[in-house]
Design a protein around this motif. Structure first.
Motif, PDB file in Angstrom:
ATOM      1  N   GLU A 127      37.589  46.487  39.977  1.00  0.00           N
ATOM      2  CA  GLU A 127      38.734  47.398  40.130  1.00  0.00           C
ATOM      3  C   GLU A 127      40.029  46.720  39.712  1.00  0.00           C
ATOM      4  O   GLU A 127      40.877  47.315  39.035  1.00  0.00           O
ATOM      5  CB  GLU A 127      38.828  47.877  41.576  1.00  0.00           C
ATOM      6  CG  GLU A 127      37.761  48.884  41.959  1.00  0.00           C
ATOM      7  CD  GLU A 127      37.862  49.313  43.411  1.00  0.00           C
ATOM      8  OE1 GLU A 127      37.380  50.415  43.733  1.00  0.00           O
ATOM      9  OE2 GLU A 127      38.413  48.546  44.231  1.00  0.00           O
ATOM     10  N   ALA A 128      40.193  45.466  40.148  1.00  0.00           N
ATOM     11  CA  ALA A 128      41.412  44.733  39.815  1.00  0.00           C
ATOM     12  C   ALA A 128      41.498  44.432  38.326  1.00  0.00           C
ATOM     13  O   ALA A 128      42.585  44.423  37.734  1.00  0.00           O
ATOM     14  CB  ALA A 128      41.466  43.431  40.624  1.00  0.00           C
ATOM     15  N   MET A 129      40.356  44.206  37.691  1.00  0.00           N
ATOM     16  CA  MET A 129      40.345  43.855  36.272  1.00  0.00           C
ATOM     17  C   MET A 129      40.501  45.065  35.363  1.00  0.00           C
ATOM     18  O   MET A 129      41.221  45.016  34.361  1.00  0.00           O
ATOM     19  CB  MET A 129      39.038  43.122  35.941  1.00  0.00           C
ATOM     20  CG  MET A 129      38.896  41.757  36.603  1.00  0.00           C
ATOM     21  SD  MET A 129      37.211  41.080  36.454  1.00  0.00           S
ATOM     22  CE  MET A 129      37.004  41.029  34.667  1.00  0.00           C
ATOM     23  N   PHE A 130      39.818  46.171  35.707  1.00  0.00           N
ATOM     24  CA  PHE A 130      39.809  47.348  34.834  1.00  0.00           C
ATOM     25  C   PHE A 130      40.789  48.436  35.281  1.00  0.00           C
ATOM     26  O   PHE A 130      40.963  49.429  34.576  1.00  0.00           O
ATOM     27  CB  PHE A 130      38.395  47.942  34.781  1.00  0.00           C
ATOM     28  CG  PHE A 130      37.420  47.119  33.992  1.00  0.00           C
ATOM     29  CD1 PHE A 130      37.279  47.302  32.622  1.00  0.00           C
ATOM     30  CD2 PHE A 130      36.652  46.150  34.615  1.00  0.00           C
ATOM     31  CE1 PHE A 130      36.368  46.545  31.899  1.00  0.00           C
ATOM     32  CE2 PHE A 130      35.741  45.383  33.894  1.00  0.00           C
ATOM     33  CZ  PHE A 130      35.598  45.577  32.531  1.00  0.00           C
ATOM     34  N   HIS A 131      41.389  48.248  36.467  1.00  0.00           N
ATOM     35  CA  HIS A 131      42.327  49.233  37.017  1.00  0.00           C
ATOM     36  C   HIS A 131      41.680  50.614  37.134  1.00  0.00           C
ATOM     37  O   HIS A 131      42.279  51.635  36.799  1.00  0.00           O
ATOM     38  CB  HIS A 131      43.597  49.306  36.163  1.00  0.00           C
ATOM     39  CG  HIS A 131      44.278  47.975  35.988  1.00  0.00           C
ATOM     40  ND1 HIS A 131      44.957  47.348  37.019  1.00  0.00           N
ATOM     41  CD2 HIS A 131      44.349  47.136  34.918  1.00  0.00           C
ATOM     42  CE1 HIS A 131      45.443  46.187  36.583  1.00  0.00           C
ATOM     43  NE2 HIS A 131      45.086  46.036  35.316  1.00  0.00           N
ATOM     44  N   ARG A 132      40.450  50.605  37.592  1.00  0.00           N
ATOM     45  CA  ARG A 132      39.709  51.836  37.855  1.00  0.00           C
ATOM     46  C   ARG A 132      39.005  51.711  39.204  1.00  0.00           C
ATOM     47  O   ARG A 132      38.633  50.618  39.621  1.00  0.00           O
ATOM     48  CB  ARG A 132      38.649  52.105  36.776  1.00  0.00           C
ATOM     49  CG  ARG A 132      39.205  52.566  35.443  1.00  0.00           C
ATOM     50  CD  ARG A 132      38.053  52.838  34.485  1.00  0.00           C
ATOM     51  NE  ARG A 132      38.515  53.325  33.195  1.00  0.00           N
ATOM     52  CZ  ARG A 132      38.756  54.587  32.905  1.00  0.00           C
ATOM     53  NH1 ARG A 132      38.552  55.517  33.841  1.00  0.00           N
ATOM     54  NH2 ARG A 132      39.181  54.954  31.716  1.00  0.00           N
ATOM     55  N   ASP A 133      38.831  52.838  39.865  1.00  0.00           N
ATOM     56  CA  ASP A 133      38.097  52.826  41.116  1.00  0.00           C
ATOM     57  C   ASP A 133      36.615  52.556  40.853  1.00  0.00           C
ATOM     58  O   ASP A 133      36.045  53.076  39.889  1.00  0.00           O
ATOM     59  CB  ASP A 133      38.236  54.166  41.844  1.00  0.00           C
ATOM     60  CG  ASP A 133      39.642  54.394  42.378  1.00  0.00           C
ATOM     61  OD1 ASP A 133      40.362  53.391  42.599  1.00  0.00           O
ATOM     62  OD2 ASP A 133      40.018  55.564  42.581  1.00  0.00           O
ATOM     63  N   VAL A 134      36.043  51.739  41.711  1.00  0.00           N
ATOM     64  CA  VAL A 134      34.604  51.482  41.659  1.00  0.00           C
ATOM     65  C   VAL A 134      34.060  51.820  43.054  1.00  0.00           C
ATOM     66  O   VAL A 134      33.957  50.960  43.921  1.00  0.00           O
ATOM     67  CB  VAL A 134      34.295  50.013  41.297  1.00  0.00           C
ATOM     68  CG1 VAL A 134      32.780  49.786  41.207  1.00  0.00           C
ATOM     69  CG2 VAL A 134      34.961  49.635  39.971  1.00  0.00           C
ATOM     70  N   PRO A 135      33.733  53.077  43.286  1.00  0.00           N
ATOM     71  CA  PRO A 135      33.376  53.530  44.631  1.00  0.00           C
ATOM     72  C   PRO A 135      31.967  53.181  45.073  1.00  0.00           C
ATOM     73  O   PRO A 135      31.644  53.280  46.249  1.00  0.00           O
ATOM     74  CB  PRO A 135      33.542  55.051  44.549  1.00  0.00           C
ATOM     75  CG  PRO A 135      33.271  55.371  43.114  1.00  0.00           C
ATOM     76  CD  PRO A 135      33.800  54.200  42.326  1.00  0.00           C
ATOM     77  N   ASN A 151      27.544  52.423  48.830  1.00  0.00           N
ATOM     78  CA  ASN A 151      28.892  52.983  48.814  1.00  0.00           C
ATOM     79  C   ASN A 151      29.886  51.912  49.245  1.00  0.00           C
ATOM     80  O   ASN A 151      29.769  51.358  50.341  1.00  0.00           O
ATOM     81  CB  ASN A 151      28.977  54.195  49.739  1.00  0.00           C
ATOM     82  CG  ASN A 151      28.146  55.365  49.235  1.00  0.00           C
ATOM     83  OD1 ASN A 151      28.119  55.650  48.035  1.00  0.00           O
ATOM     84  ND2 ASN A 151      27.458  56.048  50.132  1.00  0.00           N
ATOM     85  N   VAL A 152      30.846  51.641  48.387  1.00  0.00           N
ATOM     86  CA  VAL A 152      31.847  50.609  48.675  1.00  0.00           C
ATOM     87  C   VAL A 152      32.995  51.290  49.423  1.00  0.00           C
ATOM     88  O   VAL A 152      34.040  51.608  48.850  1.00  0.00           O
ATOM     89  CB  VAL A 152      32.328  49.926  47.381  1.00  0.00           C
ATOM     90  CG1 VAL A 152      33.263  48.772  47.709  1.00  0.00           C
ATOM     91  CG2 VAL A 152      31.135  49.422  46.572  1.00  0.00           C
ATOM     92  N   ASP A 153      32.795  51.507  50.718  1.00  0.00           N
ATOM     93  CA  ASP A 153      33.790  52.213  51.516  1.00  0.00           C
ATOM     94  C   ASP A 153      34.765  51.230  52.162  1.00  0.00           C
ATOM     95  O   ASP A 153      34.689  50.003  51.942  1.00  0.00           O
ATOM     96  CB  ASP A 153      33.109  53.083  52.583  1.00  0.00           C
ATOM     97  CG  ASP A 153      32.180  52.275  53.487  1.00  0.00           C
ATOM     98  OD1 ASP A 153      32.298  51.026  53.532  1.00  0.00           O
ATOM     99  OD2 ASP A 153      31.322  52.888  54.155  1.00  0.00           O
TER     100      ASP A 153
END
Length: 223
Positions: A127-135, A151-153
């Motif tokens: 998420e930090a590298m691609f600036h996208r949510d990885v849920p 699920n990465v809650d």
């Protein structure tokens, strides 16, 4: 999704880096992580050798594209704010923008176990590298040859931050955590190095020795 982050250590300096593999070791057993980090200790058994052989293929850096999915292998990842670093076994980049980390395990999968924390750390780095949510991510279990969705809650993310903090405390204090001496030890390749059954009874041995060697009350001695 925000989590509580400690951005500096007690001295005000930057956080020491923690590897994603150390998170899994700590979640399985803090003492195991301490032996690896502080004493450079490690021991193989059938399970760890099986895991090493399984990872030989996925740990060779490379990429391939099939249809709408681009697959990256052995991708280095990091999270500067959380001071996490590691390598993802496999990352799938889908044309619809989804990013899915896939962690390979040679054994069985335990829902909510240490592997979930390692996978969540990978997702947070991506998420930090691609600036996208990885849920969510996937864990591939070699025993069943199945993929399991994790699920990465928020709760799992907090476990990542908490585990990273605990690992840093172990390294900073240079003190090995106590031995658990429970069912985990049966499956641990490091049990001979750790000696959990012996160390778990340290207090009992100390108490017994203290009782044995306590000075006896003064007794009347015959001349």
């Amino acid at each position: 999704m925000s989590v509580s982050v400690q951005r500096a250590d007690h001295t005000g300096g930057p956080l020491a880096q923690v590897t994603l593999s150390a998170l899994e070791h700590h979640e399985y057993c803090p003492r195991q992580a301490g032996l690896i980090l502080l004493e450079d200790g490690y021991a193989d058994d059938a399970a760890t050798i099986r895991g090493t052989l399984m990872h030989q293929r996925v740990h060779e850096p490379g990429q391939q594209t099939r249809g709408a999915v681009r697959t990256l292998r052995a991708l280095p990842v990091w999270h500067d704010e959380l001071a996490l670093i590691g390598v993802c076994d496999v990352v799938e980049l889908h044309h619809d923008g989804r990013i899915i980390p896939i962690e390979h395990k040679s054994g069985t999968y335990t829902p909510g176990g240490p592997a979930d924390v390692q996978l969540a750390g990978q997702a947070m780095c991506l998420e930090a590298m691609f600036h996208r949510d990885v849920p969510h991510g996937l864990i591939y279990a070699g025993t069943t040859r199945r993929r399991y969705t994790v699920n990465v809650d928020h709760a799992l993310r907090e476990r990542v931050v908490s585990a990273a903090h605990a690992v840093r405390q172990t390294v900073t204090s240079m003190t090995l955590p106590s031995a658990p001496a429970d069912q985990r030890c049966r499956r641990c390749s490091m049990r001979d190095m750790c000696m959990p059954r012996v160390l778990a009874r340290t207090k009992a041995y100390t108490a017994a020795a203290t009782t044995l060697f306590l000075p006896r009350p003064e007794a009347a001695w015959d001349d």
